[in-house]
Design an enzyme around this catalytic site. Structure first.
Site, short mmCIF file in Angstrom:
data_model
loop_
_atom_site.label_atom_id
_atom_site.label_comp_id
_atom_site.label_asym_id
_atom_site.label_seq_id
_atom_site.Cartn_x
_atom_site.Cartn_y
_atom_site.Cartn_z
N ASP A 89 10.85 -7.30 8.00
CA ASP A 89 10.55 -6.30 6.97
C ASP A 89 10.38 -4.92 7.59
OD1 ASP A 89 8.14 -7.76 8.00
OD2 ASP A 89 7.07 -6.21 6.90
N ARG A 100 0.84 -1.20 0.00
CA ARG A 100 0.00 0.00 0.00
C ARG A 100 0.87 1.24 0.00
NH1 ARG A 100 -2.26 0.76 6.06
NH2 ARG A 100 -0.68 -0.42 7.17
N LYS A 113 2.11 6.40 1.48
CA LYS A 113 1.63 5.19 2.15
C LYS A 113 0.11 5.28 2.26
CE LYS A 113 2.33 2.65 6.49
NZ LYS A 113 3.03 2.67 7.79
P1 AMP Z 1 3.20 -4.05 8.13
O1 AMP Z 1 2.71 -5.01 9.16
O2 AMP Z 1 2.50 -2.72 8.14
O3 AMP Z 1 4.68 -3.93 8.12
O4 AMP Z 1 2.79 -4.68 6.71
C1 AMP Z 1 3.18 -5.94 6.31
C2 AMP Z 1 2.85 -6.14 4.86
O5 AMP Z 1 1.44 -6.03 4.65
C3 AMP Z 1 3.48 -5.17 3.91
O6 AMP Z 1 3.79 -5.85 2.73
C4 AMP Z 1 2.41 -4.14 3.69
O7 AMP Z 1 2.57 -3.45 2.48
C5 AMP Z 1 1.18 -5.02 3.66
N1 AMP Z 1 -0.05 -4.30 4.03
C6 AMP Z 1 -0.41 -3.82 5.24
N2 AMP Z 1 -1.61 -3.22 5.18
C7 AMP Z 1 -2.03 -3.31 3.90
C8 AMP Z 1 -3.20 -2.89 3.20
N3 AMP Z 1 -4.19 -2.24 3.83
N4 AMP Z 1 -3.29 -3.18 1.88
C9 AMP Z 1 -2.30 -3.85 1.25
N5 AMP Z 1 -1.18 -4.26 1.84
C10 AMP Z 1 -1.04 -4.01 3.16
MG MG Z 2 6.07 -2.91 7.25
#
Ligand code: AMP
Ligand code: MG
Length: 469
Positions: free
Chosen positions: A243, A87, A107
């Site tokens: 990540d 996203r 973002k």
């Molecule tokens: P995070 O836990 O925020 O580090 O996200 C982990 C993964 O999930 C990353 O690849 C983000 O880009 C993806 N991600 C988190 N929220 C969303 C969303 N609402 N739509 C698409 N991808 C998401």
């Molecule tokens: Mg992340």
């Protein structure tokens, strides 16, 4: 709007990213803009509507090379072979006033090939939370990504709580390279890409490094320093997946993060962290684990595998000592000791144990040490008095220690209940609590807004931060 892009990541091979534009939104409205940061980035002045158009993704400024980055990562210890910007869209890079290269990333800017089940969007709450907390981190002197803009999209999105207002955050970073950026190529055995990425990371962040093991050593040092700084302000990141651990050593990804109120080593905020993997006191151990994953990935490109394994093992095994030394330096400063000795560890740990037993407020207790009010933070005052006698003997005079403490103990941190309050107001169209927080948090070592120093009352306590970001 004029932005002097100077893109380097977009010159890397196709396998590193997918080029695509943000998905446009219905009615962009500028909520917040970081003027001083935009000046540092050489972004020319523009009207709020122009700013909103660009930082919602509706208008692509000249020179941008929009793309979504590929990466993988261990999430709560389990390997996900493909994550990537699900996203987010990197618009491009600029050279800041200090000569450093900065990413400009949107973002919440719509789906990408890496979105998996997600909608590619973010709602206003987490966008403003990240804006406030990342800027507070910066003001505290802790390496972090920063917030340039928050724009409401004029569209609703759906989360567990129901329909919520959407928003886009513009994030500025030294880069968005993570441990997971290396993992994806290592696990796929794409060794040429791994080598290219390693050289790119060295050139961009550690030009003095001479190869993958030198890069590992440099990242370990930065991350050890970062985590001890988090510890010293009571910060709990909440999702230290690989990540979310950067190569630059900046704090990234403010999801279910929080600053602690009442001190407890096992404090967790994230509602999905059921095992307490990312609890406050586990953070040093977790960053070592994450660096071991980076080591494992980097090794794959080395011709002399055995020698690389041995060197990487030594580097990762040296990290706990780095973390301990850093912890001692930072916490000694918090009790007014500029040149700590090994015995000071016990003095600090005894204070933390008293704080934990009494549920003393982390920020206010340390701040009060410098204003002679610390005793009031404890219910077991006799125990505190005994500790204070040992402390005074160690520091000699509280007066000389005061200067050291004043630089180490913030008065104002972004407390969770204040953030929740700010979000509720913003959803209702009132940005005044946001502005108030931003103002006070810009000078966190000064007690400019004493109301914001108050810990939450029993009713105000926010037990967990939702992960539905
Ligand atoms: P995070 O836990 O925020 O580090 O996200 C982990 C993964 O999930 C990353 O690849 C983000 O880009 C993806 N991600 C988190 N929220 C969303 C969303 N609402 N739509 C698409 N991808 C998401
Ligand atoms: Mg992340």
């Amino acid at each position: 709007m004029k932005i002097s892009f100077d893109n380097s990541f977009a010159q890397l091979p196709d396998g590193f990213y997918t080029r695509l534009h943000p998905t446009s939104v219905a009615a962009p409205k500028l909520l917040a803009f970081n003027e001083s940061l935009s000046t540092d980035l050489g972004i020319a002045a523009a009207t709020p509507d122009d700013i909103a158009a660009v930082f919602s993704g509706n208008e692509i400024p000249q020179g941008a090379a929009p793309l979504a980055q590929l990466y993988a990562g261990h999430q709560f210890g389990n390997y996900s072979p493909q994550l990537g910007d699900g996203r987010a869209i990197l618009l491009g890079e600029v050279l800041a006033a200090d000569g450093t290269r900065r990413d400009i990333q949107l973002k919440g800017s719509g789906p990408t090939p890496y979105s998996r089940m997600g909608d590619g969007r973010a709602w206003l709450g987490p966008v403003l939370r990240e804006y406030v907390v990342s800027e507070a981190m910066h003001a505290l002197g802790i390496p972090t990504t920063r917030a340039l803009a928050a724009v409401a999209t004029g569209e609703n999105i759906w989360r567990e709580q129901g329909a919520l207002p959407g928003a886009v955050l513009t994030r500025i970073a030294a880069s968005h390279l993570r441990v997971g950026s290396f993992q994806v190529f290592a696990h796929r055995a794409e060794i040429e890409n791994l080598k290219t990425l390693t050289q790119y990371a060295i050139d961009r962040h550690y030009p003095q490094a001479r190869g993958p093991m030198d890069l590992l050593r440099a990242v370990c040092a930065r991350q050890a320093d970062l985590v001890t700084r988090w510890m010293s302000v009571g910060f709990i990141h909440g999702v230290m997946n690989t990540d979310n651990s950067t190569i630059s050593g900046e704090t990234i990804d403010y999801g279910p993060c929080a600053f602690m109120d009442a001190f407890h080593q096992n404090r967790v905020f994230s509602s999905i962290d059921q095992q307490g993997r990312y609890a406050y006191g586990n953070q040093p151990g977790i960053i070592v684990w994450n660096m071991a994953q980076l080591a494992t990935s980097l090794i794959q490109q080395c011709d002399d595998r055995d020698a690389a394994v041995q060197e990487a093992t030594e580097i990762v095994h040296a990290m706990p000592q780095l973390l301990e030394d850093g912890w001692l330096t930072r916490f000694a400063a918090k009790i007014g000791i500029a040149s700590p000795q090994a015995e000071d560890t016990k003095l600090i740990e005894d204070l933390l144990a008293l704080m934990q037993k009494d549920g003393a407020d982390f920020t206010n207790t340390f701040y009060a040490l410098g204003t002679d009010q610390a005793r009031d933070q404890f219910t077991d005052r006799a125990a505190f008095d005994l500790w204070a006698a040992r402390w005074e003997q160690r520091i000699g005079s509280v007066d000389t220690a005061r200067t050291v403490m004043a630089a180490a103990n913030p008065a104002i941190i972004p407390r969770n209940h204040r953030i929740e309050e700010m979000i509720a107001a913003a959803v209702a169209g009132d940005m005044a609590p946001f502005e108030r927080l931003m103002k006070a948090l810009a000078t966190p070592f000064e007690a400019t807004d004493t109301e914001l120093m108050r810990p939450p009352t029993a009713e105000q306590i926010v037990p967990a931060t939702l992960c539905g970001t």
